[in-house]
Design an enzyme around this catalytic site. Structure first.
Site, short mmCIF file in Angstrom:
data_model
loop_
_atom_site.label_atom_id
_atom_site.label_comp_id
_atom_site.label_asym_id
_atom_site.label_seq_id
_atom_site.Cartn_x
_atom_site.Cartn_y
_atom_site.Cartn_z
CB CYS A 1 -28.38 -35.73 -6.11
SG CYS A 1 -29.26 -35.87 -4.52
CE LYS B 1 -28.61 -40.08 -4.60
NZ LYS B 1 -29.48 -39.13 -3.87
CG ASP C 1 -31.16 -39.07 -7.10
OD1 ASP C 1 -30.67 -40.21 -7.13
OD2 ASP C 1 -31.00 -38.29 -6.13
C1 VGL Z 1 -32.18 -34.47 -4.16
C2 VGL Z 1 -33.04 -33.01 -2.62
C3 VGL Z 1 -33.38 -34.06 -1.79
C4 VGL Z 1 -31.53 -34.66 -5.50
C5 VGL Z 1 -32.51 -35.53 -3.35
O1 VGL Z 1 -31.68 -35.75 -6.09
O2 VGL Z 1 -30.86 -33.72 -5.95
N1 VGL Z 1 -32.44 -33.22 -3.79
N2 VGL Z 1 -33.11 -35.32 -2.17
#
Ligand code: VGL
Ligand code: ZN
Length: 205
Positions: A153, A108, A10
């Site tokens: 994540c 995802k 991410d």
């Molecule tokens: C994430 C919060 C919401 C992350 C993703 O990538 O850690 N955190 N969505």
């Protein structure tokens, strides 16, 4: 040595300064990850990839605000600002991330009803993304995790890697945490360390 893969979690505009769910210094991971990627025989990236109106968005729950915690279908869910909406600029990878190294991109969080912190499966631990099958088919035994965010994540991906039979490490200098609610990072890292995740404070040699 065990067959290894680097999983880049991410590293998207919305988690970087100026983004919808910016974490402090999020973009600082980019040069570190760019230096690591060419040293791995296999690099897979993930992208948080939510439909508009996703259940993890505070805006989907009237009267709720970001960082409040609710029960969502029996599991606790932190509510987030709208972020990483499919095919928006916020969902793009950071522009300086050298994506030519990605062999595959796993998206995802696509189910509107359930969040998915892990690169491997949703938060109910029910629906796989396909990453574990891919890694097994390619003979990978050890997963090295970097990216955003440390305490959501990256940590959840590392936990699942262990539960799914891989060994796993997180390279902490190549991650940055959300750090909310208070104490979340320390608690989460303690939990996954107890499960066998190696937490590295320095870059691998
Ligand atoms: C994430 C919060 C919401 C992350 C993703 O990538 O850690 N955190 N969505
Ligand atoms: Zn998300």
């Amino acid at each position: 040595m065990k067959h290894r893969a680097l999983v880049v979690v991410d590293v998207q505009n919305d988690f970087c300064p100026g983004g919808a769910l910016a974490v402090a210094d999020g973009d600082a991971v980019v040069p570190v990850i760019n230096r690591l990627m060419p040293r791995f025989p296999l690099v897979v990236a993930t992208q948080d990839w939510h439909p508009p109106g996703h259940a993890s968005f505070a805006s989907s729950h009237p009267g709720r605000k970001p960082l409040e915690v609710i029960d969502l279908d029996g599991i606790s869910q932190v509510l987030w600002p709208d972020h990483c909406v499919q095919a928006t600029a916020g969902a793009d990878f950071h522009p300086e991330l050298e994506r030519q190294f990605f062999r595959a991109i796993i998206r995802k969080g696509v189910d509107p009803r359930v969040d998915s912190y892990s690169a491997f499966r949703d938060n109910h631990r029910e629906h796989p993304t396909g990453l574990a099958s891919m890694l097994r088919e390619l003979g990978v035994e050890h997963v090295v995790i970097v990216g955003l965010t440390t305490d959501y994540c990256a940590a959840t991906s590392a936990r699942d890697a262990i539960e799914l039979g891989f060994s796993a490490e997180i390279v902490l200098p190549a991650t940055r945490p959300v750090g909310a609610p208070p104490g979340h990072t320390e608690r989460t890292l303690g939990e996954i360390r107890a499960l066998g995740v190696v937490l590295r404070d320095t870059l691998p040699a």
